[in-house]
Design an enzyme around this catalytic site. Sequence first.
Site, short mmCIF file in Angstrom:
data_model
loop_
_atom_site.label_atom_id
_atom_site.label_comp_id
_atom_site.label_asym_id
_atom_site.label_seq_id
_atom_site.Cartn_x
_atom_site.Cartn_y
_atom_site.Cartn_z
N LYS A 188 -28.47 57.09 -4.59
CA LYS A 188 -28.96 56.28 -5.71
C LYS A 188 -28.31 56.86 -6.96
O LYS A 188 -28.37 58.08 -7.20
CB LYS A 188 -30.48 56.42 -5.78
CG LYS A 188 -31.15 55.81 -6.98
CD LYS A 188 -32.67 55.94 -6.79
CE LYS A 188 -33.50 55.43 -7.94
NZ LYS A 188 -33.68 56.42 -9.00
O1 LIG Z 1 -34.59 58.42 -11.28
C1 LIG Z 1 -35.57 58.22 -11.96
C2 LIG Z 1 -35.67 58.60 -13.37
O2 LIG Z 1 -34.39 58.75 -13.88
P1 LIG Z 1 -34.21 59.15 -15.39
O3 LIG Z 1 -34.48 60.62 -15.46
O4 LIG Z 1 -35.18 58.33 -16.21
O5 LIG Z 1 -32.78 58.80 -15.67
C3 LIG Z 1 -36.72 57.60 -11.35
O6 LIG Z 1 -37.85 57.89 -12.08
C4 LIG Z 1 -36.74 56.11 -11.19
O7 LIG Z 1 -37.22 55.94 -9.92
C5 LIG Z 1 -35.44 55.38 -11.29
O8 LIG Z 1 -34.92 55.54 -12.58
C6 LIG Z 1 -35.59 53.88 -10.97
O9 LIG Z 1 -36.51 53.30 -11.84
P2 LIG Z 1 -36.03 52.44 -13.09
O10 LIG Z 1 -34.92 53.19 -13.77
O11 LIG Z 1 -35.53 51.15 -12.49
O12 LIG Z 1 -37.23 52.25 -13.92
#
Ligand SMILES: O=C(COP(=O)(O)O)[C@@H](O)[C@H](O)[C@H](O)COP(=O)(O)O
Length: 281
Positions: free
Chosen positions: A191
């Site tokens: 991911k």
């Molecule tokens: O990877 C994450 C957070 O990343 P981040 O530190 O916010 O860049 C997860 O909390 C989320 O599951 C992921 O970002 C998917 O959720 P959305 O970005 O679509 O809200």
Amino acid sequence: MDAYQNVGIRRRMKRFFRRDGRALIFAMDHGFEHGPTDFEEHWEHVNPRIIIKKVMRAGIDGVMMLPGLARIAGNDVKPDRGLMIKLTSKTNLRPKDDQLLQSQLGYVEDAVKLGADAIAATVYWGSPQEDAMMRQFAEIASYAHDLGFPVVQFAYPRGPYINEKYGKKEDYRVVMYGARAAVESGADMIKTYWTGSRETFAKVVDAAAGVPVLLSGGAKTDNPVDFLKLVWDVIEAGGAGAVVGRNIFQREDPEPFIKALLRVVHRNEDPEEAAKAEGLL
Ligand SMILES: O=C(COP(=O)(O)O)[C@@H](O)[C@H](O)[C@H](O)COP(=O)(O)O
């Protein structure tokens, strides 16, 4: 003959990926990683049982959660859909520098007890804490594979050196590097971030050498069609789908939006046509 574990890994992968090799997965770790304010736009969705029921009805392929939330709502994930349990996280409450580390908050055994179909962990490639996360991932992956569970890596380039060298963490050269590092560290799914264009995302997919690459959704777009177009670009670039949180739970009525996303992911439908078919336009 195949080793028992390989059968388990393949069977569990199929709970997420349809025959077309693509998946749309709902992410709900935001209450921990970003804080409950992420749910304020549609507060009822802070209740995992309410939003999980909606995403199930809409036909989502899988759900990703941390162990404690799976204890509350894991049973609402239908048995034919994938349940992904993420074993690492961090809060936004930590001092900024410490936010470059994801700590382990659960164990492979917990995910197994919760009925997981896949086990996930984050590595911030390029972080000053990269070493700790690599070791954490290696331990989780090795044990999960032994038990027949596929392992998902949230492969996120992040840290001061990334910014210095590449300007931003979404530069395709560093996203591609993270994806490749995920493959070489044993991930069965990846991911990662959007790189800004089909051409560059296709290079990330190539670097992943056949390991499915899923988009990490990102902030909600005001216009739902803009997000459908983004996912369309991911699919056209050879991506395997998306893991989406805010673009789902921050919408008042997520069900038609998910159905439109599923049209784009699984039927290669044009985003505007998909939006029209689900009454979004
Ligand atoms: O990877 C994450 C957070 O990343 P981040 O530190 O916010 O860049 C997860 O909390 C989320 O599951 C992921 O970002 C998917 O959720 P959305 O970005 O679509 O809200």
